[in-house]
Design an enzyme around this catalytic site. Structure first.
Site, short mmCIF file in Angstrom:
data_model
loop_
_atom_site.label_atom_id
_atom_site.label_comp_id
_atom_site.label_asym_id
_atom_site.label_seq_id
_atom_site.Cartn_x
_atom_site.Cartn_y
_atom_site.Cartn_z
N ALA A 254 -15.61 -0.83 -16.70
CA ALA A 254 -16.25 -2.07 -17.15
C ALA A 254 -15.43 -3.28 -16.73
O ALA A 254 -15.18 -4.19 -17.51
CB ALA A 254 -16.46 -2.04 -18.67
N GLY A 255 -15.00 -3.27 -15.46
CA GLY A 255 -14.34 -4.44 -14.92
C GLY A 255 -15.37 -5.39 -14.34
O GLY A 255 -16.56 -5.32 -14.70
N GLU B 249 0.86 -16.98 -10.37
CA GLU B 249 0.13 -17.49 -11.53
C GLU B 249 0.88 -17.21 -12.82
O GLU B 249 0.92 -18.03 -13.73
CB GLU B 249 -1.28 -16.90 -11.58
CG GLU B 249 -2.19 -17.44 -10.47
CD GLU B 249 -3.67 -17.28 -10.77
OE1 GLU B 249 -4.07 -16.17 -11.16
OE2 GLU B 249 -4.42 -18.27 -10.63
N ASP C 207 -11.97 -2.92 -6.56
CA ASP C 207 -10.64 -2.64 -6.02
C ASP C 207 -10.51 -1.26 -5.39
O ASP C 207 -9.55 -0.99 -4.66
CB ASP C 207 -9.57 -2.78 -7.12
CG ASP C 207 -9.46 -4.21 -7.62
OD1 ASP C 207 -10.11 -5.09 -7.04
OD2 ASP C 207 -8.72 -4.43 -8.60
N ALA D 166 -11.74 -10.44 -7.71
CA ALA D 166 -12.87 -10.43 -8.64
C ALA D 166 -14.13 -10.92 -7.93
O ALA D 166 -15.22 -10.40 -8.11
CB ALA D 166 -12.56 -11.30 -9.84
N GLN D 167 -13.94 -11.96 -7.13
CA GLN D 167 -15.06 -12.57 -6.41
C GLN D 167 -15.82 -11.53 -5.57
O GLN D 167 -17.04 -11.43 -5.63
CB GLN D 167 -14.48 -13.67 -5.51
CG GLN D 167 -15.49 -14.57 -4.87
CD GLN D 167 -14.81 -15.71 -4.07
OE1 GLN D 167 -15.50 -16.48 -3.46
NE2 GLN D 167 -13.49 -15.79 -4.08
#
Lengths: 403, 403
Positions: free
Chosen positions: B16-17, B174, B301, B318-319
């Site tokens: 569920a990513g 980040e 991924d 993610a994109q």
């Protein structure tokens, strides 16, 4: 014309706890510039030891329990030295600090207490025993780190979620009261089933809260048990180890967090400086001076005072430390001006132990208090201290809203 | 009367990513009750991996980075199974879970990534490498515990206040951006002089943020250095030990906190299930199916996709995972209804790296962004994801205010 050079006496106060701070405020008011008053403290802040169970459990910011010394004392009237006391050289009338020395004409020793281990091995190595701002912060962060670690390790070790409090006295009970109240919140935050968290209070004596009324003790234990606290009373700890505690009965309990709260002894500086003492506490004269010393007052947790009614020492409390400070300041003034010295008699106004949330138990006069009324009284006591220390302004700024 | 029994196909989504969630929302909308759709995930929540540097540094509550799966998906149209995938049995068309098995007609593999250690010893034992909600919480609590410990130990060990980030890629930069921004607050809270805190970013490659425009990289490094971050570029780590890291150049750096962020590899379930893969990533067909499998889609991924322009794989972002999910859902529908399958082509809209506080750098189209405009874009990207996942309602409920 004849000029008389008057050397102002040096008054040195060691420690900015309850006793030292009240002595300092009273002396600056009553003596002002007629003496050189110096306060020595390890930190540049004063903290309220009796509030520390809250930041240790994470229910109050540690900032709320301390205040900068220069925000309370008038530094035009008193000199503050941030340094650590190493030894009192009584014959030379001076105090050795880590970074210097101070000479005194009058000395006030308010160096507070240290954890009493009763010789149990492993306490200093494996338990949290320092009831200070630094100590409380470490307990809080340690518990949260253990909770965070639990779900992030494949083994999910149960002992990460076990907290043992050694000692069911005032400090131990107030701490577990706060922590047990916070556990549901911790479980929600770290995704931990409540039943995985184990809280133990282990006490060697035959009762929790010795000296408290049995009805109040029962109320407290029932309440804490209803929050999942397990008591082991009459159960001495033999050793603290890297993985938990070994009990005298042969059992072992695994735990990642062990908080040591079996009571305190006076500062080890007392013995290091050659005072005759029992567990760091000097049996002071009725005027609060150390026996054989005209110029040294000992107050607070380093002073031993016998309650003649029951032939046992009074417990080392903030209440008594503050009352001693008033008498100590007055007696120093008398020594300087030639008045007669006062005899110290404690006036126990009441005792309240908080149990977390809106719960507490207490005795005020002959009246027993439970629940919210005791909790109200506890906050009043906390605020009253701020009033004694810094007047109504400090209560407004730093007090607890009793509603 | 003739009755035709039609067996509905079983569609099983693993993970569920970003990829799994978008696939699930699209399939429930486009196919609805024409198939039995099942989503399997280890936790009952979805989290935004790309936000985790914030809770890890303590600048955002971990709660803000996750949401209950049942708050986003319509469980009348999709079945959710909270369980851990053990293996995909491709010949038998089933998935083995820790507590059961699931048969599939169509399988979507969105199992995400694991830390890539490049064979450096000690990473799993002594460094924090799990970029998950649990992992981020542990990093935060560990750092705070080390800071709390510092003043409460007589030795005041400097390494308690040293944080090493291994890897100057997106995640490492980040994270150190957030942490360096928070350090002054941590120092104030724990009474620690700022100069005692050491922050290192150690990178084996010849540049930080490889692939980013050099001007942006310089901006980021200058900014982070001004907050006290020390970069060691072109400096491979030989080993992670209990006390710190050993570098290939022979130096050692002591540190109590080591965050491993040198990049990711695909889930180890990929190799365990016998797929041909490079570092856990399967080179998928243009329609996103695993080579030789009509019924298995691999997205996110775990999917390897070559950028033909530079003949290197696209980074696992993610994109791209979200864009893959759209194509994957559409292709499953086509397989069921007989339409033609789409070819996946990534459409890189831009990349922004936050640097903590109001700072960021980024590229949108051919435009370079610095500072607040890049920061604004970052928040827009975060909110756009929520919009794609759950519409405007989710943005309002969970979004970041870009002001």
């Amino acid at each position: 014309m004849e000029v008389i050079l008057l050397k102002k006496p040096n008054i040195v106060i060691l420690g900015a706890g309850y006793g030292g701070m009240i002595t300092a405020t009273r002396l600056t008011k009553q003596i002002g510039h007629d003496a050189n008053i110096t306060l020595v403290n390890k930190h540049d802040y004063h903290y309220q030891t009796t509030w520390l169970h809250e930041p240790a459990a994470g229910t109050l910011s540690p900032e709320r329990t301390r205040m900068p010394i220069n925000s309370v004392l008038d530094l035009n009237k008193i000199k503050f030295v941030k340094d650590e006391v190493q030894e009192i050289k009584r014959e030379e009338k001076k105090v050795v600090l880590s970074n210097g020395e101070l000479e005194y004409d009058y000395l006030v020793v308010g160096l507070g207490s240290e954890a009493e281990t009763f010789g149990v091995p492993g306490v200093h190595e494996h338990a949290f025993s320092k009831w200070t701002v630094n100590g409380a912060r470490e307990v809080k962060e340690h518990i949260e780190y253990m909770f965070a670690k639990y779900n992030n390790s494949p083994e999910k070790k149960d002992e990460l979620l076990t907290v043992i409090v050694a000692g069911a006295g005032f400090t131990g009970i107030e701490f577990i009261g706060e922590l047990s109240e916070r556990v549901p919140e911790l479980c929600a935050h770290y995704d931990i089933p409540r039943e995985k968290v184990k809280l133990y209070v282990i006490e060697a004596a035959p009762t929790a809260l010795p000296g408290f009324d049995p009805e109040l003790v029962e109320y407290a234990m029932n309440l804490l048990e209803s929050r999942g606290v397990e008591f082991k009373i009459n159960c001495p700890i033999k050793e603290v180890t890297e993985t938990g505690v070994s009990l005298a009965n042969g059992d072992e309990i695994k735990a990642s967090t062990i908080v040591w709260a079996t009571g305190v002894r006076g500062s080890s500086i007392i013995e290091k400086s050659g005072f005759e003492a029992m567990r760091g506490r000097v049996k002071v004269e009725p005027d609060l001076r150390a026996p054989g010393h005209e110029d040294i007052f000992i107050i607070g947790d380093c002073a031993l005072l016998i309650n003649e009614e029951i032939n046992r020492p009074y417990p080392p409390t903030a209440q008594i430390a503050m009352q001693m400070a008033e008498v100590c300041a007055s007696n120093i003034k008398s020594l300087m001006t030639g008045g007669s010295l006062k005899t110290f008699t404690p006036d126990i106004k009441g005792t309240v132990a908080s149990l977390g949330g809106k719960e507490a138990i207490g005795v005020v006069g002959s009246r027993k208090l439970f629940g919210t009324s005791a909790n109200f009284m506890k906050k009043m006591i906390d605020n009253r201290y701020l009033f004694l220390l810094g007047g109504p302004g400090l209560v407004l700024k730093r007090g607890k809203n009793p509603m």
